[in-house]
Scaffold this motif. Structure first.
Motif, PDB file in Angstrom:
ATOM      1  N   LEU A 184       0.828  -1.174  -0.021  1.00 46.87           N
ATOM      2  CA  LEU A 184      -0.039   0.018  -0.091  1.00 46.87           C
ATOM      3  C   LEU A 184       0.820   1.386   0.012  1.00 46.87           C
ATOM      4  N   GLY A 185       2.043   1.360   0.611  1.00 48.77           N
ATOM      5  CA  GLY A 185       2.965   2.438   0.546  1.00 48.77           C
ATOM      6  C   GLY A 185       3.302   2.737  -0.385  1.00 48.77           C
ATOM      7  N   VAL A 186       4.021   1.525  -1.311  1.00 44.65           N
ATOM      8  CA  VAL A 186       4.408   1.875  -2.884  1.00 44.65           C
ATOM      9  C   VAL A 186       3.154   2.183  -3.641  1.00 44.65           C
ATOM     10  N   SER A 187       2.076   1.741  -3.569  1.00 43.14           N
ATOM     11  CA  SER A 187       0.863   2.196  -4.373  1.00 43.14           C
ATOM     12  C   SER A 187       0.534   3.601  -4.151  1.00 43.14           C
ATOM     13  N   TRP A 188       0.550   3.945  -2.770  1.00 47.22           N
ATOM     14  CA  TRP A 188       0.128   5.227  -2.329  1.00 47.22           C
ATOM     15  C   TRP A 188       1.289   6.224  -3.058  1.00 47.22           C
ATOM     16  N   CYS A 189       2.579   5.993  -2.975  1.00 45.85           N
ATOM     17  CA  CYS A 189       3.531   6.971  -3.502  1.00 45.85           C
ATOM     18  C   CYS A 189       3.481   7.057  -5.219  1.00 45.85           C
ATOM     19  N   TRP A 190       3.159   5.792  -5.605  1.00 44.98           N
ATOM     20  CA  TRP A 190       3.108   6.168  -7.105  1.00 44.98           C
ATOM     21  C   TRP A 190       1.747   6.692  -7.475  1.00 44.98           C
ATOM     22  N   LEU A 191       0.782   6.412  -6.940  1.00 44.03           N
ATOM     23  CA  LEU A 191      -0.654   7.420  -7.390  1.00 44.03           C
ATOM     24  C   LEU A 191      -0.541   8.714  -7.001  1.00 44.03           C
ATOM     25  N   THR A 192       0.279   9.159  -6.312  1.00 45.36           N
ATOM     26  CA  THR A 192       0.415  10.512  -5.934  1.00 45.36           C
ATOM     27  C   THR A 192       1.380  11.271  -6.735  1.00 45.36           C
ATOM     28  N   LEU A 193       2.705  10.940  -6.109  1.00 46.92           N
ATOM     29  CA  LEU A 193       3.913  11.375  -6.731  1.00 46.92           C
ATOM     30  C   LEU A 193       4.462  10.892  -7.917  1.00 46.92           C
ATOM     31  N   GLY A 194       4.326   9.682  -8.380  1.00 49.13           N
ATOM     32  CA  GLY A 194       4.436   9.286  -9.659  1.00 49.13           C
ATOM     33  C   GLY A 194       3.483   9.783 -10.723  1.00 49.13           C
ATOM     34  N   GLN A 195       2.259   9.863 -10.528  1.00 45.86           N
ATOM     35  CA  GLN A 195       1.303  10.440 -11.415  1.00 45.86           C
ATOM     36  C   GLN A 195       1.524  12.002 -11.539  1.00 45.86           C
ATOM     37  N   ALA A 196       1.863  12.639 -10.495  1.00 45.71           N
ATOM     38  CA  ALA A 196       2.102  14.085 -10.635  1.00 45.71           C
ATOM     39  C   ALA A 196       3.608  14.216 -11.575  1.00 45.71           C
ATOM     40  N   ARG A 197       4.362  13.411 -11.178  1.00 43.61           N
ATOM     41  CA  ARG A 197       5.555  13.534 -12.128  1.00 43.61           C
ATOM     42  C   ARG A 197       5.558  13.433 -13.651  1.00 43.61           C
ATOM     43  N   LEU A 198       4.659  12.164 -13.923  1.00 43.49           N
ATOM     44  CA  LEU A 198       4.411  11.882 -15.294  1.00 43.49           C
ATOM     45  C   LEU A 198       3.513  12.889 -15.931  1.00 43.49           C
ATOM     46  N   GLY A 199       2.543  13.488 -15.253  1.00 42.56           N
ATOM     47  CA  GLY A 199       1.975  14.645 -15.880  1.00 42.56           C
ATOM     48  C   GLY A 199       2.211  15.848 -15.664  1.00 42.56           C
ATOM     49  N   LEU A 200       3.322  16.248 -15.097  1.00 41.09           N
ATOM     50  CA  LEU A 200       3.699  17.521 -14.699  1.00 41.09           C
ATOM     51  C   LEU A 200       3.919  18.373 -15.759  1.00 41.09           C
ATOM     52  N   THR A 201       4.554  18.034 -16.769  1.00 39.73           N
ATOM     53  CA  THR A 201       4.953  19.030 -17.921  1.00 39.73           C
ATOM     54  C   THR A 201       3.700  19.188 -18.750  1.00 39.73           C
ATOM     55  N   ALA A 202       3.020  18.368 -18.899  1.00 36.51           N
ATOM     56  CA  ALA A 202       1.591  18.426 -19.849  1.00 36.51           C
ATOM     57  C   ALA A 202       0.732  19.214 -19.351  1.00 36.51           C
ATOM     58  N   SER A 203       0.438  18.971 -18.019  1.00 36.48           N
ATOM     59  CA  SER A 203      -0.622  19.933 -17.592  1.00 36.48           C
ATOM     60  C   SER A 203      -0.115  21.137 -17.215  1.00 36.48           C
ATOM     61  N   ARG A 204       1.033  21.443 -16.824  1.00 37.43           N
ATOM     62  CA  ARG A 204       1.581  22.684 -16.637  1.00 37.43           C
ATOM     63  C   ARG A 204       1.453  23.418 -18.074  1.00 37.43           C
ATOM     64  N   ARG A 205       1.898  22.765 -19.208  1.00 34.72           N
ATOM     65  CA  ARG A 205       1.722  23.751 -20.521  1.00 34.72           C
ATOM     66  C   ARG A 205       0.446  23.889 -20.880  1.00 34.72           C
ATOM     67  N   ARG A 206      -0.488  22.778 -20.477  1.00 32.98           N
ATOM     68  CA  ARG A 206      -1.828  22.895 -20.911  1.00 32.98           C
ATOM     69  C   ARG A 206      -2.520  24.152 -20.432  1.00 32.98           C
ATOM     70  N   VAL A 207      -1.997  24.872 -19.175  1.00 30.55           N
ATOM     71  CA  VAL A 207      -2.649  25.935 -18.546  1.00 30.55           C
ATOM     72  C   VAL A 207      -2.260  26.945 -19.870  1.00 30.55           C
ATOM     73  N   GLN A 208      -0.929  26.928 -20.041  1.00 30.06           N
ATOM     74  CA  GLN A 208      -0.661  28.221 -20.769  1.00 30.06           C
ATOM     75  C   GLN A 208      -1.339  28.283 -22.170  1.00 30.06           C
TER      76      GLN A 208
END
Length: 582
Positions: A184-208
């Motif tokens: 559960l610890g590994v899953s929680w970290c991936w579903l929060t930090l991992g997802q944020a890292r994967l979508g960071l660039t695209a979601s930031r660029r999408r706002v602009q």
């Protein structure tokens, strides 16, 4: 949007808005507890239901084989009803309560941003399109107001739900708790930090990109006739389609990332209940747990969907929240009054303009050049000059709407840069060329200057500017609506309404830009007479096209000529342009 993002950067950008959220920490805590109660109710419902169904089945099998068995159906039945009702009720209350909290936070966010905008100087405001400021006040705030419901409360609730499940499983099957907690610890970290890292660039660029698309669309609609006339509409459409394609690429990437996260969440939930079942079967065979408990534990693990399922979609868009915070921080930095003077003495204020020069961005020549003016407390002077000589620029500099580039301006002996925006706005009252009236009642437009003013005082303000008889003749009096932008008024009436609003304030320095423009001689004289007592205790600067103290215009009697502005030689601009080109 490609620069690296560090934890320090994230804390710096989100910190001010997290601090704003913490001002309502009590409501946020209650809302999170309601969310946790809903999740724990689902956990309890699945666990007790699994136990009760299995126990009932085994009891029925024993009775069918002629054996004897006894089962208490009331306690688990009551527990099932309790968890079912508590889950429904807590979910309803949580949605109602948290949405009310979000609306309160939204009001806090918008109030803070409006406060920052009114402190921003006009030069900085004009540096961006109105559509950009509108996007920041709407789209960016709408993105940021989900900070609590998507990025703060859900991961905490998921973490606490996971801990509760590990504790439940550990009570019955201790050897399974460690592995379950690790998974559960590994899953929680991936579903929060991992997802944020994967979508960071695209979601930031999408706002602009969204802002670029909105602005480009608005410009296209406003200039549709010109684009059609110059046969540029096809090229403009291609530009819009290019922006749309970039937006769609980012949305497609974010959809893939969110889909991967959802699949991993479902996989994690499935693996957890399988893991619990794998550990529970040997415990049952060894007699450590009963059959109903063996079935109860894997079913309880299925309640993880309450906590883990919302995480992928929320954290995939984390970059959008970060980008919104970055953009709003560019406005919010104007709010600080630290180190500024917040009070000036009452009464008329001295003004000193010392060798002030100003050039607008991109302009070939200066709007003001080495302008100096001294105004003693209670003195009235006129600043004259033709259109374009810099009178409005001087007004903007004195009132703090624009920052002084060269020279300095002193008010009551203090550099205006050292005064807080609130202090400056209360000390300097201005009547500008542009009159801002709202589609509201006459009283509402006047109360902007003094929300505590009585109705009698509003009539006194209208009397001072020769509008009282007109307002009294209206069927609804002070309740009459002025229309959008005050379109129900003539130009002269609109300026006098702005003067009445200024009369309700208490500035020590008054700057009047063509106060009697659009008024006939008799009306101008009545307005001057009505304002005389109010102006008597203040320093006054009149901005006019021309002024001869020996032959004053209506309303300008007794005003001395303090400064005469003149345009630079247009040929000098032409020569300067040629020299720059060469």
């Amino acid at each position: 949007m490609r620069e690296s993002v560090t934890l320090v950067h994230i804390r710096t950008q989100l910190g001010p808005w997290l601090d704003l959220h913490m001002q309502r920490r009590g409501r946020l805590l209650v809302g999170m507890l309601l969310m946790l109660l809903t999740a724990l109710s689902a956990l309890g419902l699945l666990a007790v239901s699994g136990w009760f169904i299995t126990a009932s089945a085994l009891t029925g099998a024993v009775l069918a084989m002629g054996g004897t068995a006894m089962l208490d159906v009331y306690t688990p039945g009551g527990a099932i009803r309790l968890f079912a009702v508590s889950r429904t009720v807590s979910r309803y209350i949580e949605r109602l309560y948290n949405h009310d909290t979000i609306l309160r936070l939204l009001a806090d966010l918008r109030g803070r941003l409006f406060d920052a905008l009114v402190r921003m100087d006009g030069e900085r405001l004009s540096g961006r399109r109105a559509s950009d400021w509108l996007n920041r006040l709407t789209a960016d705030i709408d993105t940021l107001d989900a900070l609590y419901l998507r990025l703060l409360a859900p991961p905490l609730v998921a973490l606490l739900l996971s801990i509760a499940l590990v504790a439940l499983v550990g009570f019955w099957v201790p050897e399974a708790a460690l592995w379950l907690g690790l998974a559960l610890g590994v899953s929680w970290c991936w579903l929060t930090l991992g997802q944020a890292r994967l979508g960071l660039t695209a979601s930031r660029r999408r706002v602009q990109t969204l802002e670029e698309l909105r602005s480009a669309t608005m410009e296209t609609l406003r200039g549709l006739a010109e684009l059609e006339a110059y046969e540029a509409l096809v090229r403009r459409r291609e530009q819009l389609e290019g922006i749309e394609q970039r937006l769609l690429r980012d949305q497609w990437r974010l959809s893939i990332v969110a889909g991967i996260g959802n699949a991993l969440a479902a996989t994690a939930i499935g693996l957890c209940w399988v893991m619990v079942l794998v550990f529970a079967i040997p415990a049952f065979q060894a007699g450590a747990v009963s059959a109903p408990v063996m079935v109860m534990l894997p079913l309880a693990a299925m309640a993880l969907s309450e906590g883990l399922t919302p995480l992928p979609a929320a954290f995939t868009q984390f970059g959008a929240s970060l980008a919104a915070a970055e953009r709003l921080n560019q406005i919010d930095e104007c709010r600080s009054d630290e180190g500024h003077i917040s009070d000036l003495p009452n009464g008329p204020l001295a003004l000193s303009v010392e060798a002030v020069a100003h050039r607008y961005p991109g302009a070939m020549f200066q709007a003001l050049e080495e302008v100096s003016l001294t105004l003693e407390p209670g003195q009235r002077v006129a600043v004259s000059g033709p259109s374009g000589a810099g009178k409005s620029t001087l007004l903007a500099l004195i009132s703090g709407q624009m920052a002084v580039q060269q020279g300095r301006i002193l008010l009551a002996g203090h550099d205006i840069a050292s005064l807080s925006p609130q202090c400056l706005s209360s000390a300097v009252g201005c009547l500008t060329q542009q009159v801002d009236l709202f589609d509201a009642r006459i009283a509402d437009n006047l109360w902007i200057a003094d929300p505590e003013a009585s109705e009698q005082r509003l009539w006194q303000a209208l009397e001072a500017v020769d509008l009282a008889d007109w307002a009294a003749s209206l069927e609804e009096g002070l309740a009459t609506r002025l229309g959008e932008g005050g379109r129900q008024l003539s130009g002269g009436q609109a300026r006098r309404m702005a003067l009445a609003r200024l009369w309700l304030s208490d500035p020590g320095l008054v700057v009047l830009d063509e106060p009697f423009a659009g008024l006939d001689a008799d009306t101008a004289e009545r307005v001057r007479h009505g304002l005389e007592d109010w102006l008597a205790g203040r320093s006054v600067v009149y901005l006019v096209h021309e002024h001869d103290p020996s032959r004053p215009k209506p309303g300008m009697q007794g005003v001395t000529l303090g400064l005469e502005l003149g345009l630079q030689d247009p040929l000098a601009w032409h020569d300067e342009a040629e020299s720059v080109t060469m």
